[in-house]
Scaffold this active site. Structure first.
Site, PDB file in Angstrom:
ATOM      1  N   HIS A   1      -0.769 -21.219   0.093  1.00 58.53           N
ATOM      2  CA  HIS A   1       0.168 -20.111   0.323  1.00 58.53           C
ATOM      3  C   HIS A   1       0.855 -19.615  -0.945  1.00 58.53           C
ATOM      4  O   HIS A   1       1.057 -18.426  -1.122  1.00 58.53           O
ATOM      5  CB  HIS A   1       1.241 -20.504   1.342  1.00 58.53           C
ATOM      6  CG  HIS A   1       0.744 -20.580   2.741  1.00 58.53           C
ATOM      7  ND1 HIS A   1      -0.279 -21.408   3.134  1.00 58.53           N
ATOM      8  CD2 HIS A   1       1.120 -19.911   3.861  1.00 58.53           C
ATOM      9  CE1 HIS A   1      -0.505 -21.265   4.422  1.00 58.53           C
ATOM     10  NE2 HIS A   1       0.322 -20.348   4.896  1.00 58.53           N
TER      11      HIS A   1
ATOM     12  N   ARG B   1      -6.851 -21.010  -1.197  1.00 60.60           N
ATOM     13  CA  ARG B   1      -6.185 -20.702   0.081  1.00 60.60           C
ATOM     14  C   ARG B   1      -4.903 -21.517   0.267  1.00 60.60           C
ATOM     15  O   ARG B   1      -4.656 -22.147   1.280  1.00 60.60           O
ATOM     16  CB  ARG B   1      -7.108 -20.875   1.293  1.00 60.60           C
ATOM     17  CG  ARG B   1      -6.709 -19.898   2.390  1.00 60.60           C
ATOM     18  CD  ARG B   1      -6.874 -20.368   3.812  1.00 60.60           C
ATOM     19  NE  ARG B   1      -5.877 -19.680   4.640  1.00 60.60           N
ATOM     20  CZ  ARG B   1      -4.710 -20.236   4.977  1.00 60.60           C
ATOM     21  NH1 ARG B   1      -4.399 -21.451   4.606  1.00 60.60           N
ATOM     22  NH2 ARG B   1      -3.845 -19.550   5.687  1.00 60.60           N
TER      23      ARG B   1
ATOM     24  N   TYR C   1       0.838  -1.194   0.000  1.00 59.58           N
ATOM     25  CA  TYR C   1       0.000   0.000   0.000  1.00 59.58           C
ATOM     26  C   TYR C   1       0.872   1.243   0.000  1.00 59.58           C
ATOM     27  O   TYR C   1       2.084   1.174   0.220  1.00 59.58           O
ATOM     28  CB  TYR C   1      -0.950  -0.005   1.209  1.00 59.58           C
ATOM     29  CG  TYR C   1      -0.293   0.328   2.534  1.00 59.58           C
ATOM     30  CD1 TYR C   1       0.537  -0.592   3.171  1.00 59.58           C
ATOM     31  CD2 TYR C   1      -0.494   1.568   3.140  1.00 59.58           C
ATOM     32  CE1 TYR C   1       1.145  -0.287   4.379  1.00 59.58           C
ATOM     33  CE2 TYR C   1       0.111   1.882   4.358  1.00 59.58           C
ATOM     34  CZ  TYR C   1       0.933   0.957   4.968  1.00 59.58           C
ATOM     35  OH  TYR C   1       1.540   1.275   6.152  1.00 59.58           O
TER      36      TYR C   1
ATOM     37  N   LYS D   1       6.490  -1.970   2.018  1.00 59.97           N
ATOM     38  CA  LYS D   1       5.304  -1.338   2.624  1.00 59.97           C
ATOM     39  C   LYS D   1       4.124  -2.301   2.500  1.00 59.97           C
ATOM     40  O   LYS D   1       3.183  -2.094   1.718  1.00 59.97           O
ATOM     41  CB  LYS D   1       5.013   0.028   1.987  1.00 59.97           C
ATOM     42  CG  LYS D   1       4.134   0.917   2.895  1.00 59.97           C
ATOM     43  CD  LYS D   1       4.176   2.353   2.443  1.00 59.97           C
ATOM     44  CE  LYS D   1       3.158   3.236   3.164  1.00 59.97           C
ATOM     45  NZ  LYS D   1       3.366   3.384   4.598  1.00 59.97           N
TER      46      LYS D   1
ATOM     47  N   ARG E   1       8.267   3.790  -4.842  1.00 60.11           N
ATOM     48  CA  ARG E   1       8.248   2.810  -3.744  1.00 60.11           C
ATOM     49  C   ARG E   1       7.158   1.764  -3.978  1.00 60.11           C
ATOM     50  O   ARG E   1       7.358   0.572  -3.713  1.00 60.11           O
ATOM     51  CB  ARG E   1       8.042   3.525  -2.405  1.00 60.11           C
ATOM     52  CG  ARG E   1       8.137   2.579  -1.209  1.00 60.11           C
ATOM     53  CD  ARG E   1       8.111   3.321   0.113  1.00 60.11           C
ATOM     54  NE  ARG E   1       6.840   4.007   0.317  1.00 60.11           N
ATOM     55  CZ  ARG E   1       6.610   4.846   1.331  1.00 60.11           C
ATOM     56  NH1 ARG E   1       7.552   5.100   2.229  1.00 60.11           N
ATOM     57  NH2 ARG E   1       5.441   5.430   1.448  1.00 60.11           N
TER      58      ARG E   1
ATOM     59  N   GLU F   1      12.826   2.690  13.775  1.00 61.85           N
ATOM     60  CA  GLU F   1      11.868   3.731  13.367  1.00 61.85           C
ATOM     61  C   GLU F   1      10.713   3.712  14.362  1.00 61.85           C
ATOM     62  O   GLU F   1      10.728   2.956  15.333  1.00 61.85           O
ATOM     63  CB  GLU F   1      11.385   3.465  11.937  1.00 61.85           C
ATOM     64  CG  GLU F   1      10.672   2.116  11.783  1.00 61.85           C
ATOM     65  CD  GLU F   1      10.147   1.858  10.363  1.00 61.85           C
ATOM     66  OE1 GLU F   1      10.053   2.795   9.562  1.00 61.85           O
ATOM     67  OE2 GLU F   1       9.793   0.689  10.085  1.00 61.85           O
TER      68      GLU F   1
END
Ligand code: PLP
Length: 284
Positions: A101, A99, A31, A148, A50, A181
């Protein structure tokens, strides 16, 4: 408000995705949050870079180039009232019934965007900035914090540690006692004329605010700028600590674990630097 989902603008309240979406089942997606003030985005190009890096790391292909992203973001902003918005973009691998992986072969990514209101940022009103209280904790997230990812449970649990203690965010440090961070932002520490931030690696998100601020500071050439290790003890003794993120820009941290940072007021270097950020933030 109006959102964007898989090629269409829709009312946010009417947007629907499958419960089999791998973003939902596995947190299998990335995201971005891009701030936009009165229709003008901040850091659009580095945010898209990014996003592209994250999609490549996850081997998700959208077929979208930057022009297509930009058009769609502009379209989304045009469909919503003028204001201060965080433009949220999420791309997940898509819905798959097995479902299993492993990355499924015939799946098309889910592309979702919506806008959420963000506060007046510090650079537009530095006099009214209240400053943040933070707590510290050992960073217990995974080894891929440079992506991210929508898998944010580690961050969410660390953020909640601060909330439980009446704080605004948690300052994380590794098992050597060096800062990584915040759970939702990057960190800067000021001592005298030196402005430091941890160097980029797989333990921290390469923040766009961090990137822009470092670039502005280096071009200005007024302070010494260092990317390198910062111990928690060093942070406790610092003149100033800042938290940087797209929605909070550069915000002063006034308390760390209940103790004042510096004299407990927004610092003079911060006052100088937030003006610089405000002058140049639309240049990226
Ligand atoms: N680090 C983490 C864990 C974040 O979630 C964020 C997002 O705001 C940041 C750093 C700052 O990144 P940016 O400046 O791109 O918003």
């Amino acid at each position: 408000s109006v959102a964007f989902l898989n090629g269409e603008f829709v009312k946010l309240s009417e947007a629907r995705i499958s419960p089999l979406d791998r973003g939902f089942l596995f947190g299998d997606g990335v995201y971005e949050v891009i701030p936009a003030y009165a229709g003008k985005t901040v850091g659009l190009r580095p945010h898209l870079a990014r996003l592209n890096n994250g999609l490549a790391a996850l081997e998700i292909t959208t077929g979208w180039d930057d022009a297509h992203w930009q058009q769609t973001i502009d379209g989304l902003l045009a469909q919503n009232p003028v204001g201060n918005w965080g433009v949220y973009i999420q791309v997940s691998r898509g819905a798959d019934v097995t479902r299993f992986h492993a990355y499924p072969k015939d799946v098309s990514p889910t592309i979702f965007m919506f806008v959420f209101p963000i506060a007046t940022p510090p650079s537009e009103s530095p006099q009214t900035v209240k400053g943040l209280k933070v707590v510290s904790a050992e960073d217990l997230r995974w080894q891929r914090c440079h992506i991210k990812s929508t898998s944010l449970l580690g961050n969410v649990m660390h953020f909640q540690q601060a909330v439980t203690q009446g704080g605004n965010d948690t300052l994380l440090y590794d098992n050597q006692g060096n800062l990584t961070e915040f759970s939702s932002a990057n960190v800067f520490v000021v001592q005298g004329n030196v402005i430091s931030t941890p160097a980029l690696d797989n333990h921290i998100l390469p923040g766009i605010t961090r990137l822009m601020l470092l670039d502005m500071l280096r071009k200005q050439n007024k302070y010494q700028v260092v990317e390198g290790a910062i111990g928690l003890q060093q942070a406790r003794a610092a003149d100033e600590i800042w938290l940087t993120s797209s929605s909070k820009e550069v915000s002063p941290v006034l308390k760390l674990d209940g103790r004042n940072v510096g004299d407990g007021l927004p610092g003079k270097v911060w006052q100088d630097v937030i003006a610089l950020y405000g002058q140049q933030k639309y240049d990226y």
